[in-house]
Design an enzyme around this catalytic site. Sequence first.
Site, PDB file in Angstrom:
ATOM      1  CD  GLU A  32     -35.873  16.421 -13.254  1.00 19.71           C
ATOM      2  OE1 GLU A  32     -35.772  15.837 -14.594  1.00 19.71           O
ATOM      3  OE2 GLU A  32     -36.031  15.894 -12.463  1.00 19.71           O
ATOM      4  N   GLY A  86     -37.972  13.266  -7.330  1.00 20.00           N
ATOM      5  CA  GLY A  86     -36.929  12.134  -7.375  1.00 20.00           C
ATOM      6  C   GLY A  86     -36.394  11.783  -5.992  1.00 20.00           C
ATOM      7  CG  ASN A 139     -40.932  13.735 -17.346  1.00 20.21           C
ATOM      8  OD1 ASN A 139     -40.243  13.222 -17.927  1.00 20.21           O
ATOM      9  ND2 ASN A 139     -40.513  14.449 -16.094  1.00 20.21           N
ATOM     10  CB  SER A 149     -41.595  11.040  -4.644  1.00 24.57           C
ATOM     11  OG  SER A 149     -40.141  11.611  -4.795  1.00 24.57           O
ATOM     12  N   GLY A 188     -42.690  10.634 -12.272  1.00 22.27           N
ATOM     13  CA  GLY A 188     -41.175  10.380 -12.787  1.00 22.27           C
ATOM     14  C   GLY A 188     -41.027   8.977 -12.706  1.00 22.27           C
ATOM     15  CD  GLU A 200     -43.636  17.684 -11.673  1.00 21.86           C
ATOM     16  OE1 GLU A 200     -43.710  16.449 -11.539  1.00 21.86           O
ATOM     17  OE2 GLU A 200     -42.627  18.085 -12.083  1.00 21.86           O
ATOM     18  CE  LYS A 217     -38.183  12.853 -13.576  1.00 18.03           C
ATOM     19  NZ  LYS A 217     -37.603  13.429 -12.565  1.00 18.03           N
ATOM     20  CG  HIS A 219     -39.627  18.728 -15.012  1.00 20.77           C
ATOM     21  ND1 HIS A 219     -38.506  18.444 -14.405  1.00 20.77           N
ATOM     22  CD2 HIS A 219     -40.599  17.901 -14.815  1.00 20.77           C
ATOM     23  CE1 HIS A 219     -38.823  17.585 -13.465  1.00 20.77           C
ATOM     24  NE2 HIS A 219     -39.897  16.904 -14.052  1.00 20.77           N
TER      25      HIS A 219
HETATM   26  C1  PEP Z   1     -41.321  14.377 -12.439  1.00 19.20           C
HETATM   27  O1  PEP Z   1     -40.242  14.022 -13.168  1.00 19.20           O
HETATM   28  O2  PEP Z   1     -41.967  15.115 -12.888  1.00 19.20           O
HETATM   29  C2  PEP Z   1     -41.222  13.763 -11.319  1.00 19.20           C
HETATM   30  C3  PEP Z   1     -42.475  14.276 -10.370  1.00 19.20           C
HETATM   31  O3  PEP Z   1     -40.566  12.702 -10.853  1.00 19.20           O
HETATM   32  P1  PEP Z   1     -40.622  11.806  -9.712  1.00 19.20           P
HETATM   33  O4  PEP Z   1     -41.972  11.195  -9.706  1.00 19.20           O
HETATM   34  O5  PEP Z   1     -39.372  10.663  -9.923  1.00 19.20           O
HETATM   35  O6  PEP Z   1     -40.290  12.582  -8.248  1.00 19.20           O
END
Ligand code: PEP
Length: 261
Positions: free
Chosen positions: A95, A174, A9, A214, A235, A168, A11, A93
């Site tokens: 976010e 992040g 992803n 992460s 991400g 998640e 973003k 998501h």
């Molecule tokens: C995501 O964007 O779904 C995500 C898990 O980001 P990250 O891996 O950076 O934590």
Amino acid sequence: MRPVIITANWKMNTTPADAGPLAADIAKATDVANVTRIICPPFTNIAAVSAAVEGSGTLVGAQNVHAESKGAYTGEVSADMLKRLVSWCIIGHSERRRDQLESDELVGHKIVRLTEVGISPMMCCGEQLDEREAGKAVETVQAQVKATLETVLAAGMNLPSDLVIAYEPVWAIGTGRTATGADAAEMAAGIRATVADVAGAEYAESVPVLYGGSVTADSFGEFIAEPSIDGALIGGAGLKPDQMTGIAALAAEAAAARANA
Ligand code: PEP
């Protein structure tokens, strides 16, 4: 047998100029057997990524879709617009839940829109840190999944055979913090129990559950070692070909082991 899936992803990162070369690097870095590999760039970079990964086996996804089919929604993108441009779409998501106040019901309507046009939905769910600390992580996520899937059924549609659920934990996205493999496996069991309540045990067993939060080449092994976890939504590391090389290698090992089990 459920597929092993790794999804990057991106973003709100990359431009139409640099997305193609990065996607080509990632497609090369993740060229492994029996793993579904998906890159989800921003809408504006879908064309560049699709051209760059053509013939590589890497699939392209979107990061969002609108819950209505068409109409006066300035700046939005419908499922029909994405049809033939992408085969996957991330929805719900955290976010977007945070910034656009997306509800479980809205996410359910997005599943309906995607299924109508044949795009596979990757539905995100996850608890906040205070919910985990209060011992309410599993019930929180189960409530999200139940409300979302019941919205699809209430719209008169069967649950799609290509649904993927990405667990998640919001506090892990992040932040550099991850859940443990055991936490993710406990959540996958909770998610499948809820899916089974809504749509039956056979369907629940067929739904891939990914972990996200992460994930890196160093941490992914702990998650994919869990038989109930079928891959990752990635991400930050999804923008780094060297990280994706390691993640894809672990995914391929897991896919081979599962095929031989
Ligand atoms: C995501 O964007 O779904 C995500 C898990 O980001 P990250 O891996 O950076 O934590």
